[in-house]
Motif scaffolding. Structure first.
Motif, mmCIF file in Angstrom:
data_model
loop_
_atom_site.group_PDB
_atom_site.id
_atom_site.type_symbol
_atom_site.label_atom_id
_atom_site.label_comp_id
_atom_site.label_asym_id
_atom_site.label_seq_id
_atom_site.Cartn_x
_atom_site.Cartn_y
_atom_site.Cartn_z
ATOM 1 N N PHE A 10 13.887 -16.381 3.580
ATOM 2 C CA PHE A 10 14.571 -17.496 2.931
ATOM 3 C C PHE A 10 14.337 -18.795 3.692
ATOM 4 C CE2 PHE A 10 17.202 -14.399 0.567
ATOM 5 C CZ PHE A 10 17.028 -14.959 -0.682
ATOM 6 N N ALA A 14 12.637 -22.150 2.281
ATOM 7 C CA ALA A 14 13.318 -23.443 2.373
ATOM 8 C C ALA A 14 12.428 -24.447 3.096
ATOM 9 C CB ALA A 14 14.660 -23.291 3.092
ATOM 10 N N MET A 17 9.846 -25.901 0.920
ATOM 11 C CA MET A 17 10.361 -26.963 0.054
ATOM 12 C C MET A 17 10.297 -28.317 0.763
ATOM 13 S SD MET A 17 11.417 -25.635 -2.856
ATOM 14 C CE MET A 17 12.571 -26.801 -3.586
ATOM 15 N N ILE A 264 28.430 -31.641 -9.149
ATOM 16 C CA ILE A 264 27.534 -30.997 -10.110
ATOM 17 C C ILE A 264 28.170 -29.734 -10.646
ATOM 18 C CG2 ILE A 264 25.070 -31.531 -10.076
ATOM 19 C CD1 ILE A 264 24.749 -30.071 -7.593
ATOM 20 N N VAL B 90 17.764 -15.493 -7.981
ATOM 21 C CA VAL B 90 17.412 -14.664 -6.830
ATOM 22 C C VAL B 90 17.782 -15.369 -5.529
ATOM 23 C CG1 VAL B 90 15.505 -13.577 -5.601
ATOM 24 C CG2 VAL B 90 15.561 -13.541 -8.108
ATOM 25 N N ILE B 91 17.406 -16.670 -5.438
ATOM 26 C CA ILE B 91 17.699 -17.406 -4.202
ATOM 27 C C ILE B 91 19.211 -17.521 -3.995
ATOM 28 C CG2 ILE B 91 17.492 -19.634 -3.028
ATOM 29 C CD1 ILE B 91 14.806 -19.997 -4.387
ATOM 30 N N GLY B 94 20.682 -14.228 -2.970
ATOM 31 C CA GLY B 94 20.271 -13.925 -1.599
ATOM 32 C C GLY B 94 21.048 -14.755 -0.592
ATOM 33 N N LEU B 95 21.166 -16.057 -0.876
ATOM 34 C CA LEU B 95 21.848 -16.939 0.069
ATOM 35 C C LEU B 95 23.342 -16.634 0.109
ATOM 36 C CD1 LEU B 95 20.258 -20.482 -0.459
ATOM 37 C CD2 LEU B 95 19.816 -18.810 1.330
ATOM 38 N N LEU B 111 20.490 -23.926 4.177
ATOM 39 C CA LEU B 111 19.329 -23.528 3.375
ATOM 40 C C LEU B 111 19.462 -24.065 1.948
ATOM 41 C CD1 LEU B 111 18.719 -19.874 4.601
ATOM 42 C CD2 LEU B 111 17.380 -21.910 5.109
ATOM 43 N N ARG B 112 20.697 -24.003 1.427
ATOM 44 C CA ARG B 112 20.915 -24.506 0.068
ATOM 45 C C ARG B 112 20.542 -25.982 -0.019
ATOM 46 N NH1 ARG B 112 26.970 -24.811 -1.939
ATOM 47 N NH2 ARG B 112 26.947 -26.418 -0.336
ATOM 48 N N PHE B 115 16.855 -26.552 -0.452
ATOM 49 C CA PHE B 115 16.357 -26.336 -1.812
ATOM 50 C C PHE B 115 16.767 -27.474 -2.734
ATOM 51 C CE2 PHE B 115 16.279 -21.918 -0.294
ATOM 52 C CZ PHE B 115 14.975 -21.595 -0.633
ATOM 53 N N VAL B 177 14.171 -26.535 -8.893
ATOM 54 C CA VAL B 177 14.735 -25.225 -8.539
ATOM 55 C C VAL B 177 16.070 -25.316 -7.785
ATOM 56 C CG1 VAL B 177 13.564 -24.854 -6.316
ATOM 57 C CG2 VAL B 177 14.059 -22.910 -7.788
ATOM 58 N N VAL B 182 22.301 -24.402 -6.555
ATOM 59 C CA VAL B 182 23.624 -24.937 -6.229
ATOM 60 C C VAL B 182 24.670 -24.481 -7.250
ATOM 61 C CG1 VAL B 182 24.965 -27.060 -6.040
ATOM 62 C CG2 VAL B 182 22.726 -26.907 -4.980
#
Lengths: 270, 299
Positions: A10, A14, A17, A264, B90-91, B94-95, B111-112, B115, B177, B182
């Protein structure tokens, strides 16, 4: 070991990205000569701000930042005000036909700007507002407020009735109730809306591209987009321009992160 | 303070709606109706529009570029709605479920943020970043490929008609993505942990729990993301303008860009208005479906 494998994959994803941001930053501080000999992947010999300074002066970037701030800031304030007024009538006042009125606002928000652009171009020309920040501010106030009305109406629909009742007993009229009770209580939601309107307006491209043709009025994304289209920049200057476009966005992201992630989710499921 | 008497006391709340309604009429409703009107005319933007009825729409049906632009849009719906939703699930799972629970929520949220970061960029700026990375001669991507000995994989990413749409789709995926990640992660916070514990006691695998517990619980979020992203994909303009200008040879033209070209480059305003009207109808139908299903969900 396996559990770390998941974490690392992961993290790698990340990081992937973020690579574009890194590459841009890396090359924005190179000299054109360095770029020509070593290509985009080498580490810079030192920090050269030539590309950034050249670009800044060439497009008068300070002016573009100022324009973006003025437009986005005015839109955010005005659109919050209009949203509150609308939502007060619809969510608390429960005026007749409110469901249909709400549908109209929602449709206004989903309409593609392509279906408005030519008449807006034509009409702003007619009333002498073409190529002015005022026109863009008014237009985006309406577009953002359409969303704000939709969101805020459902929030205010659940406004504690006791508070309204108490204000009425104390002799407050509708206007006073709005200003002294409803607005202070809803301040967190209004804050989220403000942040959203600001960033959304900052990022807008299509209508500002059409309506703001003179250099003096352009916003940051429009100035960058137009220059990119002309293909007149060398590689280091392009990455410098990209970096200058990225920095304010990341700054807003860091400043407003809380409100953004909370907002959001609120906007999505309501 | 001078407040209209109607607002005082028992007057109507309608007064509060007045400024918003007037603005909406002037900026959205009237221009929208004008656009529909213009779509029935032939007009260059100056002089008098000439009424030609449905001719523009008849021409649209036979216009290959128009149909191609909608086909490209389908590609963008895949890249901006379908794939981000699938990958985002999936992400997010996983997170939230794995990283968050075993390594702490702090790491998961860092990590979020990674992305999500591309989402905060103005799309025009993201476009510049990528045009530069994808440049055929000295762009970073081709340089990487050459450096690791994959010279044959270096391409003119945005300049090759067979590749350009795929490249644009890749860029849009990168941009998009983070949004589902989020939204889904916050939806997962709503899921009652005891459901997971019960499933675990029954011997369900991680995948089984994801499929039978998490996914049904966050269905509203999945639905919202799919729809809002589909609408966003239909409206795409800025990335096309900055990355390819619809080219090469119309290989990446989308309806919004095609209407823009007709309005301001070819000055076929009536035809541009017809394209914009068709796009609007499509988006409104999708929105109606969205409202319908959302209301059914609430009841």
């Amino acid at each position: 070991m396996r559990r770390h494998a998941v974490l690392w994959s992961f993290a790698a994803l990340a990081a992937l990205m973020l690579v574009p941001f890194g590459v841009v930053a890396l090359n924005a501080v190179k000299t054109p000569a360095e770029y020509a000999t070593d290509g985009p992947l080498s580490l810079p010999d030192g920090v050269s701000v030539t590309g950034i300074v050249d670009f800044w002066e060439r497009v008068d970037f300070g002016e573009k930042l100022f324009n973006s701030f003025v437009i986005s800031g005015s839109v955010a304030v005005l659109a919050v005000v209009v949203s509150v007024l609308n939502a007060y009538a619809l969510g608390i006042g429960r005026v007749r036909g409110r469901l249909w009125i709400l549908v109209v606002f929602l449709i206004a928000n989903t309409l593609p700007q392509e279906a408005l652009v030519y008449p807006l171009y034509f009409l702003t020309n007619k009333v002498g507002l073409y190529d002015t920040k005022t026109a863009v501010v008014v237009i985006f106030t309406v577009i953002q407020a359409a969303f704000g009305t939709y969101l805020l109406t459902s929030t205010l629909g659940g406004f504690p009735r006791e508070l309204l009742e108490a204000a009425r007993v104390d002799g407050a009229n509708k206007w006073q109730t709005l200003v002294r009770v409803v607005v202070p209580v809803s301040r967190p939601t209004l804050g989220v809306l403000f942040v959203f309107f600001f960033i959304w307006t900052w990022n807008e491209f299509f209508l500002p591209l059409v309506l703001l043709i003179s250099n003096d009025n352009q916003t940051v994304p429009v100035a960058l987009g137009v220059l990119q289209g002309q293909r007149m920049m060398d590689a280091t200057m392009t990455s410098a321009s990209a970096l200058l476009g990225v920095i304010p966005a990341i700054a807003f992201f860091l400043i407003f992160q809380r409100a953004l992630t909370r907002g959001i989710t609120a906007g999505a499921v309501k | 303070m001078s407040v209209p008497t109607a607002i005082r006391g028992r007057g109507s709340y309608l007064w509060f709606l007045l400024p918003g309604a007037l603005l909406l009429t002037a900026v959205v409703l009237v221009p929208f109706l004008m656009n529909v009107g213009i779509s029935f005319t032939e007009w260059s933007g100056v002089g008098e529009p000439e009424w030609i009825g449905l001719d523009n729409y008849r021409r649209l049906v036979e216009d290959g570029t128009f149909w191609a632009s909608f086909r490209h849009n389908v590609g963008l719906v895949v890249a901006m709605a379908v794939l981000p939703t699938a990958i985002g699930l999936v992400i997010a799972a996983g997170l939230f479920d794995y990283v968050g629970k075993r390594f702490g929520p702090r790491r998961a949220s860092v990590l979020r943020a990674c992305f999500y970061l591309p989402q905060v960029l103005p799309i025009a700026v993201a476009g510049i970043v990528w045009t530069w990375i994808l440049a055929p001669q000295d762009g970073a991507l081709n340089e990487v490929l050459r450096a690791v000995g994959l010279r044959s994989l270096a391409h003119n990413w945005l300049g090759d008609p067979d590749l350009a749409l795929w490249t644009v789709m890749g860029v849009m995926l990168w941009i998009q993505v983070g949004y589902p990640v989020v939204i889904f992660m916050s939806g997962m916070q709503r899921v009652d942990p005891s459901l997971h514990e019960a499933a675990e006691l029954d011997g369900a695998s991680w995948w089984g729990r994801f499929w039978h517990v998490t996914l049904p619980q966050i269905r509203p979020e999945v639905f919202v993301v799919l729809l809002t992203c589909t609408i966003a994909a239909l409206k795409v303009f800025a990335p096309i303008y900055v990355l390819t200008r619809g080219g090469p040879g119309g290989a990446t033209t989308v309806p919004s860009y095609y209407s823009f070209q007709n309005f301001f480059e070819k000055t076929r305003v009536g035809y541009g208005a017809a394209i914009a009207t068709v796009l609007t109808v499509l988006i409104l139908v999708l929105t109606a479906v969205f409202l319908r299903v959302q209301n059914r969900g609430e009841r």
